[in-house]
Design a protein around this motif. Structure first.
Motif, mmCIF file in Angstrom:
data_model
loop_
_atom_site.group_PDB
_atom_site.id
_atom_site.type_symbol
_atom_site.label_atom_id
_atom_site.label_comp_id
_atom_site.label_asym_id
_atom_site.label_seq_id
_atom_site.Cartn_x
_atom_site.Cartn_y
_atom_site.Cartn_z
ATOM 1 N N TYR A 190 0.811 -1.180 0.000
ATOM 2 C CA TYR A 190 0.000 0.000 0.000
ATOM 3 C C TYR A 190 0.865 1.259 0.000
ATOM 4 O O TYR A 190 0.470 2.276 -0.553
ATOM 5 C CB TYR A 190 -0.936 -0.021 1.199
ATOM 6 C CG TYR A 190 -2.188 -0.833 0.934
ATOM 7 C CD1 TYR A 190 -2.123 -2.136 0.447
ATOM 8 C CD2 TYR A 190 -3.429 -0.285 1.147
ATOM 9 C CE1 TYR A 190 -3.272 -2.855 0.189
ATOM 10 C CE2 TYR A 190 -4.587 -0.994 0.903
ATOM 11 C CZ TYR A 190 -4.504 -2.277 0.431
ATOM 12 O OH TYR A 190 -5.633 -2.995 0.168
ATOM 13 N N VAL A 201 -1.822 9.085 -2.826
ATOM 14 C CA VAL A 201 -2.898 8.810 -1.880
ATOM 15 C C VAL A 201 -2.265 8.102 -0.674
ATOM 16 O O VAL A 201 -1.456 7.197 -0.853
ATOM 17 C CB VAL A 201 -3.965 7.880 -2.498
ATOM 18 C CG1 VAL A 201 -5.055 7.560 -1.504
ATOM 19 C CG2 VAL A 201 -4.551 8.490 -3.753
ATOM 20 N N ASP A 202 -2.629 8.513 0.533
ATOM 21 C CA ASP A 202 -2.085 7.874 1.732
ATOM 22 C C ASP A 202 -2.874 6.599 2.032
ATOM 23 O O ASP A 202 -3.838 6.616 2.790
ATOM 24 C CB ASP A 202 -2.132 8.839 2.911
ATOM 25 C CG ASP A 202 -1.503 8.254 4.166
ATOM 26 O OD1 ASP A 202 -1.043 7.087 4.138
ATOM 27 O OD2 ASP A 202 -1.478 8.961 5.182
ATOM 28 N N LEU A 203 -2.449 5.512 1.426
ATOM 29 C CA LEU A 203 -3.154 4.244 1.612
ATOM 30 C C LEU A 203 -2.756 3.546 2.916
ATOM 31 O O LEU A 203 -3.464 2.648 3.364
ATOM 32 C CB LEU A 203 -2.909 3.311 0.426
ATOM 33 C CG LEU A 203 -3.495 3.795 -0.893
ATOM 34 C CD1 LEU A 203 -3.138 2.827 -2.018
ATOM 35 C CD2 LEU A 203 -5.002 3.958 -0.791
ATOM 36 N N VAL A 227 -9.347 5.136 -6.836
ATOM 37 C CA VAL A 227 -8.226 4.504 -6.140
ATOM 38 C C VAL A 227 -8.218 3.002 -6.423
ATOM 39 O O VAL A 227 -7.160 2.407 -6.638
ATOM 40 C CB VAL A 227 -8.284 4.788 -4.622
ATOM 41 C CG1 VAL A 227 -7.220 3.993 -3.873
ATOM 42 C CG2 VAL A 227 -8.137 6.277 -4.359
ATOM 43 N N GLY A 231 0.329 3.779 -2.985
ATOM 44 C CA GLY A 231 -0.175 5.068 -2.534
ATOM 45 C C GLY A 231 0.746 6.213 -2.910
ATOM 46 O O GLY A 231 0.287 7.275 -3.334
ATOM 47 N N THR A 250 -4.987 1.372 -8.134
ATOM 48 C CA THR A 250 -4.133 0.363 -7.512
ATOM 49 C C THR A 250 -4.076 -0.904 -8.352
ATOM 50 O O THR A 250 -3.032 -1.548 -8.435
ATOM 51 C CB THR A 250 -4.590 0.024 -6.082
ATOM 52 O OG1 THR A 250 -5.964 -0.373 -6.093
ATOM 53 C CG2 THR A 250 -4.386 1.199 -5.142
#
Length: 94
Positions: free
Chosen positions: A1, A10-12, A25, A5, A29
């Motif tokens: 992640y 994106v802060d996964l 998202v 991310g 991914t």
């Protein structure tokens, strides 16, 4: 992640549920994995598809469990190949 991310900005790690709940998202991914992950094979799924190797994509995704098939996963292999053949037939893929 973390790496997916970072590439998608994106802060996964803090928000892992975004992969399941945010369509952009989710697709991002999936495409990220398809084009960057090599698993134990050293080859991405994208590269295997370009080479015409469905089995290679499965090996990148699932490791050595299915290619060659471990006895405990043989039914999964048969089912996956059957699904692939059905989809290929519908899409007129040789």
């Amino acid at each position: 992640y973390f790496y997916a991310g970072a590439d998608l900005n994106v802060d996964l790690c803090t928000n892992p549920d975004l992969v399941a709940t945010d369509e952009e998202v989710n697709w991002g991914t999936a495409i990220w994995f398809w084009t960057t992950s090599t698993g134990s094979t050293g080859t991405t799924c994208k590269e295997y598809v370009e080479a015409g190797s469905f089995g290679g994509t499965v090996k990148t995704i699932n490791g050595g469990l299915e290619c060659p098939a471990a006895a405990s996963h043989f039914g999964s292999v048969v089912g996956r190949l059957n699904d692939y053949c059905i989809a290929a037939n519908v899409l007129s893929v040789d």
